[in-house]
Scaffold this active site. Structure first.
Site, PDB file in Angstrom:
ATOM      1  N   ASN A 146      12.935   8.105  -9.505  1.00  0.00           N
ATOM      2  CA  ASN A 146      13.418   7.496  -8.260  1.00  0.00           C
ATOM      3  C   ASN A 146      12.612   6.299  -7.796  1.00  0.00           C
ATOM      4  OD1 ASN A 146      11.735   9.982  -7.889  1.00  0.00           O
ATOM      5  ND2 ASN A 146      11.528   9.129  -5.825  1.00  0.00           N
TER       6      ASN A 146
ATOM      7  N   SER B 113       8.826  12.031  -3.272  1.00  0.00           N
ATOM      8  CA  SER B 113       8.347  10.648  -3.262  1.00  0.00           C
ATOM      9  C   SER B 113       9.404   9.694  -2.730  1.00  0.00           C
ATOM     10  CB  SER B 113       7.918  10.217  -4.668  1.00  0.00           C
ATOM     11  OG  SER B 113       8.977  10.375  -5.594  1.00  0.00           O
TER      12      SER B 113
ATOM     13  N   THR C   3       0.809  -1.227   0.000  1.00  0.00           N
ATOM     14  CA  THR C   3       0.000   0.000   0.000  1.00  0.00           C
ATOM     15  C   THR C   3       0.844   1.280   0.000  1.00  0.00           C
ATOM     16  OG1 THR C   3      -0.176  -0.125   2.407  1.00  0.00           O
ATOM     17  CG2 THR C   3      -1.974  -1.104   1.124  1.00  0.00           C
TER      18      THR C   3
ATOM     19  N   CYS D 194      18.080   4.810  -4.116  1.00  0.00           N
ATOM     20  CA  CYS D 194      17.553   5.445  -5.331  1.00  0.00           C
ATOM     21  C   CYS D 194      18.579   6.359  -6.021  1.00  0.00           C
ATOM     22  CB  CYS D 194      16.278   6.209  -5.003  1.00  0.00           C
ATOM     23  SG  CYS D 194      16.394   7.301  -3.563  1.00  0.00           S
TER      24      CYS D 194
ATOM     25  N   LYS E 236      25.092   6.015   2.206  1.00  0.00           N
ATOM     26  CA  LYS E 236      24.656   4.987   1.246  1.00  0.00           C
ATOM     27  C   LYS E 236      25.307   5.225  -0.113  1.00  0.00           C
ATOM     28  CE  LYS E 236      20.108   4.474   3.418  1.00  0.00           C
ATOM     29  NZ  LYS E 236      18.665   4.815   3.297  1.00  0.00           N
TER      30      LYS E 236
ATOM     31  N   VAL F  57       6.313   2.853  -2.943  1.00  0.00           N
ATOM     32  CA  VAL F  57       7.109   1.891  -3.709  1.00  0.00           C
ATOM     33  C   VAL F  57       6.320   0.597  -3.886  1.00  0.00           C
ATOM     34  CG1 VAL F  57       9.227   0.509  -3.715  1.00  0.00           C
ATOM     35  CG2 VAL F  57       9.308   2.908  -3.037  1.00  0.00           C
TER      36      VAL F  57
ATOM     37  N   ARG G  69      16.699  17.593  -0.486  1.00  0.00           N
ATOM     38  CA  ARG G  69      15.305  17.291  -0.847  1.00  0.00           C
ATOM     39  C   ARG G  69      14.679  18.542  -1.435  1.00  0.00           C
ATOM     40  NH1 ARG G  69      13.852  12.295  -1.066  1.00  0.00           N
ATOM     41  NH2 ARG G  69      14.294  11.848   1.111  1.00  0.00           N
TER      42      ARG G  69
ATOM     43  N   HIS H  31      14.781  12.236  -9.438  1.00  0.00           N
ATOM     44  CA  HIS H  31      15.970  12.782  -8.758  1.00  0.00           C
ATOM     45  C   HIS H  31      16.918  13.351  -9.820  1.00  0.00           C
ATOM     46  CE1 HIS H  31      14.468  11.117  -5.193  1.00  0.00           C
ATOM     47  NE2 HIS H  31      15.368  10.203  -4.904  1.00  0.00           N
TER      48      HIS H  31
ATOM     49  N   GLN I 193      16.594  15.701  -4.704  1.00  0.00           N
ATOM     50  CA  GLN I 193      15.780  14.496  -4.645  1.00  0.00           C
ATOM     51  C   GLN I 193      14.294  14.820  -4.427  1.00  0.00           C
ATOM     52  OE1 GLN I 193      19.479  12.214  -2.442  1.00  0.00           O
ATOM     53  NE2 GLN I 193      17.450  11.307  -2.214  1.00  0.00           N
TER      54      GLN I 193
END
Length: 355
Positions: free
Chosen positions: A330, A181, A13, A151, A207, A16, A237, A244, A178
């Site tokens: 993304n 979402s 739900t 992403c 990351k 992604v 962001r 992105h 970015q």
């Protein structure tokens, strides 16, 4: 494939999760037979409970599926389980699913840097999938865990791979812009992001550093040898829904002859997913735009059904310094689309008797 592979989506739900469902609902190889979400939604019809945000309506093939709880014991038919859960939840359920013989394709960040877990951006490092042999030997699983990259890292590494192959890359300085979402439904309050740019995303820069080195590394003697590359990211962001955009400065080991030469390297590059005709692979992984004001999120994020990245504003400076901007969708190339492509890659190798 004559008989479709039965699949499930855990976290169906969320943003992604919905993207997984939309890509899988009419897939030529896979059939969605089970969907799972929070226990409060268990038993409800998917179309009745999901707050669907991708297009006008829930895809018909999955609308009537009754949601199950996020519980490995609840999986009955599915051979492949796609994961769109928070990392804390995913870390508990993924090993149990793999132990029960399920192929787990996960967008969650846990396990990405484990030495026996493939972290796959299929056009770049499809051979890393053979880490599964070591994973199964060490952990005793009949199933497996395969990971989707972060992403921003997925988009960056797809642009770097042709440069690594053609010139070598010593250092990368990257600033990301970015989309919201990337933080999910509840990730960024409207009051924080409207009329604003947030110059920090928790954990994102680490990351990008670590995952880039692993994805671009070489598989040697059953282990991934990380690429010797310096990565200096700044992550922000911005008030964009999807897509992105990343500003990249790369220090190359060998200097290209011209911008036109670099454009050709980008636009002509392709890999095994294209050669094998995997259904989700874009025909052209990297699209080059030559206009001075491209790429843009609204205009370029859906190139290649969201699986292509778009590169523009290429400029060469002295001493092998290359500047370009790269854009990718993304939640497709940076999440669910790459997850589906990983599952296709796995079954391609299985069909060849290599896994």
């Amino acid at each position: 494939m004559v008989d479709k592979v039965k699949v499930a989506v855990f976290g169906a739900t969320g943003l992604v999760g919905q993207r997984f469902v939309s890509l899988l609902a009419n897939h030529p190889w896979f059939e969605v037979v089970e969907l799972a979400a929070s226990k409060q939604r268990a038993g409800q019809r998917y179309a009745d409970t999901v707050n669907w945000v991708l297009g006008s309506s829930v895809p018909e093939p999955v609308a009537d599926i009754r949601l199950k709880p996020v519980d490995p014991d609840a999986v009955e038919e599915a051979e492949v389980v796609f994961i769109a859960l928070p990392k804390e939840v995913a870390a508990e359920v993924e090993p149990l699913l793999a132990k029960r013989g399920k192929i787990v394709v996960s967008n969650a960040s846990n396990f990405r840097l484990e030495p026996d877990v493939p972290l796959l951006n299929p056009e770049i490092n499809h051979d890393h999938i053979f880490l599964l042999r070591e994973q199964r030997r060490r952990r005793g699983w009949s199933g497996a865990i395969l990971k989707v990259p972060n992403c921003s890292t997925a988009i960056l590494t797809l642009s770097l791979k042709p440069l690594v192959d053609s010139y070598g890359v010593e250092k990368v300085f990257v600033t990301t812009m970015q989309a919201i979402s990337g933080a999910g439904f509840k990730g960024v309050p409207g009051y924080m992001i409207t009329d604003n740019i947030v110059p920090y995303i928790r954990g994102e820069e680490e990351k990008m550093i670590n995952e880039t080195k692993k994805i671009l590394g070489r598989l040697e003697d059953g282990k991934v040898r990380p690429l010797d590359i310096e990565v200096y990211p700044t992550t922000t962001r911005v008030p964009v829904l999807d897509g992105h955009l990343e500003s990249v400065h790369a220090v190359l080991a060998r200097e290209p002859g011209s911008v036109e030469e670099v454009e050709k390297v980008f636009s002509e590059w392709h890999s095994l997913p294209q050669e094998a005709g995997l259904p989700t692979a874009p025909e052209q992984p990297i699209v080059v735009r030559r206009e001075p004001d491209r790429p843009q999120p609204r205009l370029d994020r859906d190139n290649g059904r969201g699986m292509s990245i778009t590169v523009g504003r290429i400029k060469l400076y002295d001493k092998g310094l290359l500047r370009y901007l790269v854009l990718g969708h993304n939640t497709v190339r940076g999440a669910a689309g790459t997850g589906v492509l990983i599952a296709e890659l796995y079954h391609y190798y299985v069909s060849k008797g290599l896994l």
